[in-house]
Design a protein around this motif. Structure first.
Motif, mmCIF file in Angstrom:
data_model
loop_
_atom_site.group_PDB
_atom_site.id
_atom_site.type_symbol
_atom_site.label_atom_id
_atom_site.label_comp_id
_atom_site.label_asym_id
_atom_site.label_seq_id
_atom_site.Cartn_x
_atom_site.Cartn_y
_atom_site.Cartn_z
ATOM 1 N N UNK A 58 2.492 -20.913 -19.518
ATOM 2 C CA UNK A 58 1.388 -21.869 -19.603
ATOM 3 C C UNK A 58 1.246 -22.662 -18.303
ATOM 4 N N UNK A 59 2.363 -23.105 -17.754
ATOM 5 C CA UNK A 59 2.323 -23.847 -16.503
ATOM 6 C C UNK A 59 1.898 -22.955 -15.333
ATOM 7 N N UNK A 60 2.230 -21.680 -15.407
ATOM 8 C CA UNK A 60 1.800 -20.753 -14.367
ATOM 9 C C UNK A 60 0.286 -20.625 -14.351
ATOM 10 N N UNK A 61 -0.319 -20.467 -15.527
ATOM 11 C CA UNK A 61 -1.781 -20.398 -15.607
ATOM 12 C C UNK A 61 -2.406 -21.690 -15.097
ATOM 13 N N UNK A 62 -1.867 -22.832 -15.528
ATOM 14 C CA UNK A 62 -2.420 -24.121 -15.106
ATOM 15 C C UNK A 62 -2.362 -24.264 -13.587
ATOM 16 N N UNK A 63 -1.272 -23.809 -12.978
ATOM 17 C CA UNK A 63 -1.142 -23.878 -11.522
ATOM 18 C C UNK A 63 -2.175 -22.999 -10.833
ATOM 19 N N UNK A 64 -2.367 -21.788 -11.337
ATOM 20 C CA UNK A 64 -3.369 -20.891 -10.761
ATOM 21 C C UNK A 64 -4.773 -21.471 -10.912
ATOM 22 N N UNK A 106 4.427 -9.844 -12.604
ATOM 23 C CA UNK A 106 5.679 -9.579 -13.316
ATOM 24 C C UNK A 106 6.345 -10.929 -13.590
ATOM 25 N N UNK A 107 6.313 -11.332 -14.860
ATOM 26 C CA UNK A 107 6.849 -12.638 -15.254
ATOM 27 C C UNK A 107 7.909 -12.414 -16.314
ATOM 28 N N UNK A 108 9.184 -12.434 -15.955
ATOM 29 C CA UNK A 108 10.239 -12.136 -16.904
ATOM 30 C C UNK A 108 10.131 -12.931 -18.205
ATOM 31 N N UNK A 109 10.123 -12.183 -19.308
ATOM 32 C CA UNK A 109 10.109 -12.760 -20.638
ATOM 33 C C UNK A 109 8.755 -12.859 -21.285
ATOM 34 N N UNK A 110 7.681 -12.757 -20.501
ATOM 35 C CA UNK A 110 6.330 -12.885 -21.037
ATOM 36 C C UNK A 110 5.648 -11.526 -21.151
ATOM 37 N N UNK A 111 4.468 -11.515 -21.767
ATOM 38 C CA UNK A 111 3.632 -10.321 -21.794
ATOM 39 C C UNK A 111 2.905 -10.218 -20.454
ATOM 40 N N UNK A 112 2.923 -9.036 -19.850
ATOM 41 C CA UNK A 112 2.259 -8.812 -18.569
ATOM 42 C C UNK A 112 1.998 -7.331 -18.395
ATOM 43 N N UNK A 113 1.351 -6.953 -17.312
ATOM 44 C CA UNK A 113 0.955 -5.558 -17.108
ATOM 45 C C UNK A 113 2.129 -4.592 -17.087
ATOM 46 N N UNK A 138 5.515 -18.556 -8.773
ATOM 47 C CA UNK A 138 5.236 -19.761 -9.557
ATOM 48 C C UNK A 138 6.016 -19.722 -10.871
ATOM 49 N N UNK A 139 5.936 -18.600 -11.549
ATOM 50 C CA UNK A 139 6.639 -18.434 -12.823
ATOM 51 C C UNK A 139 8.139 -18.677 -12.664
ATOM 52 N N UNK A 167 0.557 -34.467 -14.835
ATOM 53 C CA UNK A 167 0.734 -33.063 -14.462
ATOM 54 C C UNK A 167 1.552 -32.906 -13.182
ATOM 55 N N UNK A 168 2.529 -33.758 -13.024
ATOM 56 C CA UNK A 168 3.343 -33.757 -11.813
ATOM 57 C C UNK A 168 3.974 -32.384 -11.550
ATOM 58 N N UNK A 169 4.463 -31.714 -12.588
ATOM 59 C CA UNK A 169 5.113 -30.413 -12.390
ATOM 60 C C UNK A 169 4.143 -29.383 -11.813
ATOM 61 N N UNK A 170 2.898 -29.412 -12.264
ATOM 62 C CA UNK A 170 1.916 -28.456 -11.747
ATOM 63 C C UNK A 170 1.734 -28.638 -10.242
ATOM 64 N N UNK A 171 1.588 -29.882 -9.820
ATOM 65 C CA UNK A 171 1.308 -30.152 -8.405
ATOM 66 C C UNK A 171 2.560 -30.055 -7.529
ATOM 67 N N UNK A 172 3.690 -30.517 -8.056
ATOM 68 C CA UNK A 172 4.895 -30.590 -7.221
ATOM 69 C C UNK A 172 5.788 -29.352 -7.307
ATOM 70 N N UNK A 173 5.773 -28.651 -8.419
ATOM 71 C CA UNK A 173 6.587 -27.434 -8.573
ATOM 72 C C UNK A 173 5.713 -26.187 -8.401
ATOM 73 N N UNK A 174 4.655 -26.089 -9.208
ATOM 74 C CA UNK A 174 3.826 -24.893 -9.188
ATOM 75 C C UNK A 174 3.077 -24.679 -7.893
#
Length: 281
Positions: free
Chosen positions: A262-268, A24-31, A197-198, A169-176
């Motif tokens: 996009x950053x959520x996918x990259x983190x996963x 469940x990711x507010x604002x995006x397409x999801x299940x 993450x989202x 990609x600092x945000x991916x490693x440090x935030x995500x």
């Protein structure tokens, strides 16, 4: 670590894309809800068809980007994954090199070429992302005059994906990744970890996809609202209804935090690669 000791990269990429859709990711397409004229199936097809070109062994970053977007365009016909591809192509190439992923990525980003920029520009033109506009410097409609990292540096102030190329990609490693680690420590399952993450990205900085289409003030308002919800409601099953209400609120206004997705996918994707000990930084 050599290539053969890596996880199955096409499957790892595909799983990262689909895991994001399950959350469940507010604002995006999801299940739990469609929106913005798109369906979950569009994004699942995009993940399937882009998986092989984005992880093609020996391909340059630019070739991976262009191949993935060409495949997506041929099968889906609209921009579902440009940001995902721009983030995941260098990650896939760095993973293929072996060694600590973060260190390999930093080296790779400094080796990007004008050819990489030309292929990325072609992919961006094909995808035609919403709110792209024109630029006085390194516009994608003209042949590039700098390498891909240099072109991204010119756009870094207005685009967080471009900024990622400059900051390794600092945000991916440090935030995500840190948001995911915190969620795991709280005992949350993978679906809720993806939501965590989202929301971490959404509350951290204004989403640049929203900023391009609606302006920086609207993007900041969404960021502030996400931060407020995080303060009030811990991520987990008890947050389902508040997050679903936030989702409806964003979609009613046509606000799609695409950069956050996009950053959520990259983190996963990074998290899955880094399950292999040799790839940890």
């Amino acid at each position: 670590m050599n290539f053969h000791r890596l996880p199955d990269l096409p499957a790892t990429y595909r799983n990262a894309c689909t895991a994001e859709l399950r959350a469940l990711k507010p604002g995006n397409v999801h299940d739990f809800a469609g929106g913005h004229g798109g369906t979950v199936e569009d994004f699942e097809i995009s993940a399937d068809v882009s998986a092989l070109p984005i992880t093609r062994h020996g391909a340059t970053v630019g070739q991976r980007i262009l191949g993935a977007i060409e495949a997506t365009h041929a099968h889906v016909g609209w921009n579902t994954n440009l940001g995902i591809v721009l983030l995941c192509a260098p990650l896939a190439a760095a993973a293929e090199r072996g060694g600590a992923l973060r260190a390999s990525l930093a080296v790779l980003l400094r080796e990007l070429s004008i050819g990489d920029a030309a292929d990325a520009f072609a992919a961006i033109r094909l995808a035609s992302p919403g709110g792209l506009g024109r630029s006085d410097k390194h516009d994608v409609v003209a042949p590039p005059t700098v390498d891909l990292r240099g072109a991204m540096a010119a756009a870094a102030e207005r685009d967080r994906i471009a900024l990622a190329y400059v900051t390794d990609f600092d945000e991916v490693f440090e935030i995500g990744l840190k948001a995911r680690e915190s969620a795991l420590l709280q005992g949350l399952d993978e679906q809720w970890c993806a939501t965590a993450i989202h929301m971490a990205f959404l509350s951290y900085a204004p989403d640049t996809h929203i900023a391009r289409k609606f302006g920086p003030e609207q993007a900041e308002a969404v960021r502030a609202r996400a931060a407020e919800i995080l303060r009030e409601v811990p991520i987990g099953p008890g947050a389902h209804e508040p997050l679903l209400a936030f989702d409806a609120e964003l979609k009613k206004g046509g606000l799609n935090p695409g950069t956050t997705a996009d950053f959520t996918v990259a983190t996963l994707f990074v998290a899955a690669i880094m399950r292999f000990p040799d790839s940890k930084s």
